[in-house]
Design a protein around this motif. Structure first.
Motif, PDB file in Angstrom:
ATOM      1  N   ARG A  41       7.010   1.278  12.460  1.00 43.74           N
ATOM      2  CA  ARG A  41       6.905   0.121  11.554  1.00 43.74           C
ATOM      3  C   ARG A  41       7.056  -1.203  12.305  1.00 43.74           C
ATOM      4  O   ARG A  41       6.824  -2.267  11.740  1.00 43.74           O
ATOM      5  CB  ARG A  41       7.975   0.194  10.460  1.00 43.74           C
ATOM      6  N   ILE A  99       4.607  -3.473   6.987  1.00 44.08           N
ATOM      7  CA  ILE A  99       4.901  -2.649   5.812  1.00 44.08           C
ATOM      8  C   ILE A  99       3.684  -2.732   4.901  1.00 44.08           C
ATOM      9  O   ILE A  99       3.403  -3.789   4.336  1.00 44.08           O
ATOM     10  CB  ILE A  99       6.154  -3.157   5.058  1.00 44.08           C
ATOM     11  N   GLU A 154      10.565   0.796   4.863  1.00 42.62           N
ATOM     12  CA  GLU A 154       9.425   0.601   3.959  1.00 42.62           C
ATOM     13  C   GLU A 154       9.899   0.548   2.504  1.00 42.62           C
ATOM     14  O   GLU A 154       9.514  -0.339   1.752  1.00 42.62           O
ATOM     15  CB  GLU A 154       8.404   1.721   4.155  1.00 42.62           C
ATOM     16  N   LYS A 155      10.768   1.479   2.113  1.00 43.73           N
ATOM     17  CA  LYS A 155      11.301   1.468   0.740  1.00 43.73           C
ATOM     18  C   LYS A 155      12.142   0.231   0.487  1.00 43.73           C
ATOM     19  O   LYS A 155      12.065  -0.378  -0.572  1.00 43.73           O
ATOM     20  CB  LYS A 155      12.164   2.713   0.499  1.00 43.73           C
ATOM     21  N   SER A 158       9.919  -2.943   0.295  1.00 46.13           N
ATOM     22  CA  SER A 158       8.985  -2.941  -0.834  1.00 46.13           C
ATOM     23  C   SER A 158       9.692  -2.745  -2.175  1.00 46.13           C
ATOM     24  O   SER A 158       9.038  -2.638  -3.206  1.00 46.13           O
ATOM     25  CB  SER A 158       7.902  -1.877  -0.625  1.00 46.13           C
ATOM     26  N   GLN A 170       1.790  -0.622  -2.762  1.00 40.43           N
ATOM     27  CA  GLN A 170       2.439   0.667  -2.577  1.00 40.43           C
ATOM     28  C   GLN A 170       1.552   1.708  -3.042  1.00 40.43           C
ATOM     29  O   GLN A 170       1.234   2.633  -3.164  1.00 40.43           O
ATOM     30  CB  GLN A 170       3.753   0.723  -3.314  1.00 40.43           C
TER      31      GLN A 170
END
Length: 170
Positions: A41, A99, A154-155, A158, A170
């Motif tokens: 990432r 991301i 990422e979670k 986002s 997403q």
């Protein structure tokens, strides 16, 4: 002979599966804790520069910077994680992340190294009341005398709470 060949092929398949389950994490510091994020990432690591402040942004969004023509929001994870002392010095860096199709800068106290962890070095995250929601944590990585809190960056970035990435991405 066929059984030996099948056994060798099976061992190779298991070996390659074990190799693909090994993951690399970028280790960084926030206060006294060490965290890790998936190296895939990370776009780059930059020295901290004061971003342009945005009106009505939450305190942890320091503003934006122009990174080679791309406007990048800069998030101070120390403020986001409610750390007592937030100081900007020569060790403060910005980890630039990809991301989805969004580029985000994450301010941390410093980056130490890239760590390779095998599945047996990962421990489940205990259920705790913390600054980071438990579904934003992957595991606790254990390496010799170090323990890293592995973030699902990422979670986290986002999440609706952060408000950085549109739900359509997403």
């Amino acid at each position: 002979m066929e059984q030996q060949t099948a056994a060798v092929a099976n061992n190779r398949a298991q070996g390659s599966a074990a190799m693909t389950s090994v993951r690399e994490f970028l280790a960084f510091k926030l206060g006294t804790e060490e965290y890790g994020i998936d190296i895939l990432r990370v776009q780059e690591i930059r020295s901290f520069e004061q971003p342009t402040r945005m009106a009505n942004a939450p305190a942890y969004i320091l503003g934006v910077v122009n990174l080679r023509g791309v406007i990048v929001p800069i998030i101070d994870m120390r403020i986001k994680f409610n750390l007592d002392e937030v100081k900007y010095d020569s060790f403060t860096v910005v980890i630039v992340l990809n991301i989805g199709n969004q580029v985000i800068g994450m301010v941390v106290d410093g980056v130490s190294d890239v760590i390779t962890l095998a599945p047996e070095q990962l421990r489940p995250v205990p259920e705790l009341s913390a600054a980071v929601a438990s579904d934003h944590l992957l595991a606790i990585g254990s390496l010799e005398n170090r323990m890293l809190i592995l973030l699902d960056i990422e979670k986290l970035m986002s999440s609706a709470e952060m408000g950085l990435i549109s739900q359509a991405v997403q």
